[in-house]
Design a protein around this motif. Structure first.
Motif, PDB file in Angstrom:
ATOM      1  N   PHE A 152       0.829  -1.210   0.000  1.00 48.10           N
ATOM      2  CA  PHE A 152       0.000   0.000   0.000  1.00 48.10           C
ATOM      3  C   PHE A 152       0.865   1.263   0.000  1.00 48.10           C
TER       4      PHE A 152
ATOM      5  N   ALA B  97      -0.067   5.104  -1.804  1.00 49.69           N
ATOM      6  CA  ALA B  97       0.039   6.259  -0.900  1.00 49.69           C
ATOM      7  C   ALA B  97       1.075   7.250  -1.442  1.00 49.69           C
TER       8      ALA B  97
ATOM      9  N   LEU C  87      -0.182   9.000  -4.595  1.00 54.35           N
ATOM     10  CA  LEU C  87      -1.191  10.005  -4.234  1.00 54.35           C
ATOM     11  C   LEU C  87      -0.522  11.299  -3.768  1.00 54.35           C
ATOM     12  N   VAL C  88       0.512  11.156  -2.935  1.00 51.23           N
ATOM     13  CA  VAL C  88       1.220  12.334  -2.431  1.00 51.23           C
ATOM     14  C   VAL C  88       1.909  13.081  -3.584  1.00 51.23           C
TER      15      VAL C  88
ATOM     16  N   ALA D 278      -1.140  14.737  -5.762  1.00 47.70           N
ATOM     17  CA  ALA D 278      -2.047  15.719  -5.158  1.00 47.70           C
ATOM     18  C   ALA D 278      -1.762  17.167  -5.593  1.00 47.70           C
TER      19      ALA D 278
ATOM     20  N   THR E  28      -8.171  -0.035   1.514  1.00 49.74           N
ATOM     21  CA  THR E  28      -7.599   0.873   0.509  1.00 49.74           C
ATOM     22  C   THR E  28      -8.245   2.251   0.615  1.00 49.74           C
TER      23      THR E  28
ATOM     24  N   GLY F 185      -7.245   3.921   3.877  1.00 47.73           N
ATOM     25  CA  GLY F 185      -5.815   4.260   3.791  1.00 47.73           C
ATOM     26  C   GLY F 185      -5.581   5.482   2.913  1.00 47.73           C
ATOM     27  N   ILE F 186      -6.298   5.563   1.792  1.00 51.02           N
ATOM     28  CA  ILE F 186      -6.172   6.716   0.882  1.00 51.02           C
ATOM     29  C   ILE F 186      -6.651   7.986   1.590  1.00 51.02           C
TER      30      ILE F 186
ATOM     31  N   THR G 238      -4.029   9.031   4.111  1.00 49.29           N
ATOM     32  CA  THR G 238      -2.856   9.594   3.405  1.00 49.29           C
ATOM     33  C   THR G 238      -3.126  11.040   2.994  1.00 49.29           C
ATOM     34  N   LEU G 239      -4.310  11.249   2.430  1.00 52.19           N
ATOM     35  CA  LEU G 239      -4.678  12.572   1.924  1.00 52.19           C
ATOM     36  C   LEU G 239      -4.778  13.593   3.063  1.00 52.19           C
TER      37      LEU G 239
END
Lengths: 244, 116
Positions: free
Chosen positions: A175, A179, A182-183, A186, B77, B80-81, B84-85
């Protein structure tokens, strides 16, 4: 995340790159262990597994390579399919080129330009002082490469035992990749047009991969996102912002 | 591994390196011709500038598929997303959001297993 600290207070650039690439290990090592396990089950020795991971160094295509070789497919076809899967790498280096210095080492460092290193470097290189970029990239790409090789060897030697002993670790650690992506992604959601294009790419890739087309999903999904980007821009009242 | 298999490995390795390396040489020549300083993304063709973030978005989409494709995997998932955000919005750093995201994902998986 811009490097504004005075140069004398900064750690060596390679160390910064190494530290920032650490999250990649969560995704790399479990997959590399799986590769080592699959390859030994297909009849490759530990030395051969290490050689494949060192030289080819491309996740999905390595699985395809050992799978096709073990199934007795013609070697020319095995090589052709391996390269076909990696065709998406064509657009990576040109995207980084404006931030690469004139050092003659850069072309050789492209061996380490995987999907994940591209995503990391695409975000970080523009924020790093030019004189630190080579060191940063060497540290980040070097760690990723070595972890891939070490993980493959570990998988070849003890993959079966590891997956039996800690099944949860192999489920949770990967995962780290979504993650991290995404970072990195963004900050690009800067307008409605960009958000829709990125959303189309994400959704298309997810659907294609779930449909069993994981190998072609990345270039196809990016193309779908690009079409969306230009379609939205051409509509009356569409956000006319250019690619930035 | 036979000699022909070793040859196949070497050709696949050189081909993969060429796919990563040759476009860099092409772009460097292009940058050298088109600009004096060669710094910044404005020297890239617009379609190429667009493809960078879109490729990362596609990589993100593919990586979202959990190892265990059941309700637990998808739920972990999603949570977790979200975690993270949230951490990214607060810290704007690279490491912490990933650490918290992985920890949250793991916690959801373990919690559901214990509850189940």
């Amino acid at each position: 995340m811009t490097d504004n600290t005075p140069v004398h207070r900064q750690p060596p650039a390679w160390l910064t790159g190494l530290r920032e690439a650490l999250p990649l290990l969560g995704g790399y090592v479990p997959v590399a262990v799986s590769f080592g396990l699959v390859a030994t089950q297909a009849g490759f020795s530990t030395t051969e597994v290490a050689a494949i991971s060192t030289l080819i160094y491309a996740g999905a295509s390595q699985f395809l390579f050992v799978g096709m070789a073990a199934a007795g497919a013609p070697l020319w076809l095995t090589v052709a399919m391996t390269l076909l899967i990696n065709i998406r790498h064509l657009v990576y280096a040109p995207n980084l080129a404006p931030w690469l210095t004139r050092s003659r080492w850069w072309p050789w460092l492209m061996h380490g330009l995987t999907d994940q290193i591209f995503a990391l470097a695409h975000t970080r290189l523009p924020q790093i002082a030019p004189e630190r970029r080579l060191g940063w990239f060497s540290g980040a790409a070097g760690l990723a490469w070595l972890s891939w090789i070490a993980g493959s060897v570990l998988g070849a030697v003890a993959g079966e035992w590891l997956t039996r002993r800690w099944p949860l670790l192999g489920e949770v650690m990967p995962f780290a990749l979504p993650a991290l992506f995404l970072v990195l992604l963004a900050p690009h959601f800067t307008s409605l047009r960009w958000s829709l294009a990125l959303g189309i790419s994400m959704a298309a890739a997810l659907v294609l991969a779930l449909g069993g087309f994981a190998n072609v999903s990345i270039p196809l999904a990016a193309a779908a996102g690009a079409l969306g980007f230009y379609a939205i821009g051409n509509r009356p009242g569409g956000d006319g912002e250019a690619a930035s | 591994m036979s000699a022909s298999m070793w040859l196949a490995v070497v050709i696949a390795a050189l081909g993969t390196l060429a796919l990563r390396l040759l476009p860099l040489l092409w772009m460097r020549r292009r940058l050298h011709r088109s600009t004096n300083d060669g710094e910044g993304s404005n020297t890239l063709p617009p379609w190429l500038r667009l493809l960078g973030p879109l490729m990362i978005a596609a990589l993100f989409g593919v990586s979202l598929i959990p190892q265990r494709q059941d309700s637990v995997g998808w739920c972990a998932t999603l949570v977790g997303i979200g975690a993270t955000l949230i951490v990214w919005r607060r810290t704007r750093t690279l490491g912490w959001p990933v650490i918290v995201g992985v920890a949250t994902f793991g916690l959801v998986v373990v919690a559901v297993r214990i509850a189940g």
